[in-house]
Design an enzyme around this catalytic site. Structure first.
Site, mmCIF file in Angstrom:
data_model
loop_
_atom_site.group_PDB
_atom_site.id
_atom_site.type_symbol
_atom_site.label_atom_id
_atom_site.label_comp_id
_atom_site.label_asym_id
_atom_site.label_seq_id
_atom_site.Cartn_x
_atom_site.Cartn_y
_atom_site.Cartn_z
ATOM 1 N N CYS A 173 -15.014 2.721 12.216
ATOM 2 C CA CYS A 173 -14.652 2.892 10.804
ATOM 3 C C CYS A 173 -14.061 1.614 10.220
ATOM 4 C CB CYS A 173 -13.656 4.034 10.643
ATOM 5 S SG CYS A 173 -14.354 5.636 11.062
ATOM 6 N N ASP A 175 -11.151 0.083 10.919
ATOM 7 C CA ASP A 175 -9.701 -0.073 11.031
ATOM 8 C C ASP A 175 -9.212 0.745 12.214
ATOM 9 O OD1 ASP A 175 -8.900 -1.638 8.795
ATOM 10 O OD2 ASP A 175 -9.299 0.077 7.505
ATOM 11 N N CYS A 201 -8.129 -5.599 8.396
ATOM 12 C CA CYS A 201 -8.031 -6.693 7.433
ATOM 13 C C CYS A 201 -6.594 -7.202 7.314
ATOM 14 C CB CYS A 201 -8.510 -6.195 6.077
ATOM 15 S SG CYS A 201 -7.531 -4.807 5.508
ATOM 16 N N CYS A 258 -4.666 1.296 4.106
ATOM 17 C CA CYS A 258 -3.965 0.660 5.236
ATOM 18 C C CYS A 258 -2.554 1.235 5.379
ATOM 19 C CB CYS A 258 -3.884 -0.852 5.040
ATOM 20 S SG CYS A 258 -5.501 -1.635 5.006
#
Ligand code: FES
Length: 293
Positions: free
Chosen positions: A35, A37, A61, A105
């Site tokens: 996915c 992350d 990221c 995130c």
């Protein structure tokens, strides 16, 4: 190119607490490489039950690295009970905000923390499992997760939901399902908002007033205090008198009285009743189990 705050850049270029704890008390793993992350968060407690060390490993990221890094900083010194109250909004606020498209995130950070706490509370026996029915197969997001990000972050569009938990960001096949969840939840929120705008001259019942005081403290005061390692707890409401206790760093803070008068009282007067006033429950504020080390 995303617009990042200085704090996000700092935690991305100089991430704190990267690595593993060999004898961790709690370990939480969420996300998956498929996915895009993934995050593994670990913590170790001291003898008094506070988090003395926290470390992470992440694949993702700049925002994923920055949110994971800052999360380890936020929870150090907290009790498990306090850590369990940290929200994705707290994490984003601590960083001075994140681009909307990167809010997922902060949600991943909160989920990893919850998974680690669950792992600790079950003596390391339980691994984090998704609750609810999977709505987005591309990213493995359930209906309960979608409901939660909508409620906690006041979301109202499918794009918002995608930004906060990725659901809908792949093939798009789940967008209709997400739309239905939004249609169910947004009217509930509108109903709650109606309660929070007292019409001049309209008397609130005691229950309405207490609910509104709690809601105002949760939404208007706590995020700012938590961003600085503090917190506030509602102890009681007696007529227009609101009794609160400051927690964490705020319990020691010399400016707490200023904060109480100028921020808490002002918010309560704005959102609840113009005659509200605030008093601090000093005795409760000094309870050691609530104090942040
Ligand atoms: S099923 Fe949700 S984006 Fe594909």
């Amino acid at each position: 190119m995303w617009e990042y705050t200085d704090k996000v850049r700092d935690h991305f270029f100089n991430p704190r607490n990267v690595g593993e704890i060999d004898d961790a008390d709690g370990v939480g793993e969420v996300g998956s490489l498929a996915c895009g992350d993934a995050l593994k968060l670990m913590f170790k407690l001291d003898e008094s039950g506070r988090i003395k060390d926290a470390k992470f490993k992440t694949f993702g990221c700049a925002s994923a690295i920055a949110t994971s890094s800052v999360l380890t900083e936020i929870i150090k010194g907290m009790t498990i009970e306090d850590a369990a109250k940290v929200t994705n909004k707290d994490i984003a606020d601590y960083l001075g905000g994140l681009p909307e498209q990167k809010m997922h995130c902060s949600v991943m950070g909160r989920e990893a923390l919850e998974a680690a706490i669950e792992n600790y509370r079950t003596g390391g026996k339980k691994k984090h499992q998704l609750e609810g029915k999977v709505v987005c197969n591309c990213f493995g997001v359930t209906d309960l997760e979608i409901e939660r990000v909508i409620r906690e972050n006041g979301l109202s569009t499918v794009d918002d939901v995608t930004n906060y938990c990725k659901a809908g960001g792949g093939c798009g096949g789940c967008k209709g399902e997400i739309e239905k969840i939004i249609e169910r939840i947004v009217p509930e929120r509108a109903g709650a908002a109606a309660v929070r705008k007292p019409v001049k001259g309209h008397r609130l019942t005691n229950i309405q007033k207490i609910q509104l005081v709690q809601q105002t403290i949760n939404e208007q005061v706590r995020p700012a205090l938590k961003a600085h390692g503090g917190d506030i707890e509602l102890i009681d409401v007696e007529g227009n008198k609101v009794i609160v206790a400051f927690r964490g760093m705020c319990a020691q803070c010399l400016t707490a009285e200023f904060t109480m008068k100028d921020v808490v009282e002002a918010r309560l007067r704005e959102f609840v009743d113009e005659e509200m006033f605030v008093e601090e429950d000093k005795e409760s504020a000094n309870e050691p189990h609530e104090h942040k080390g």
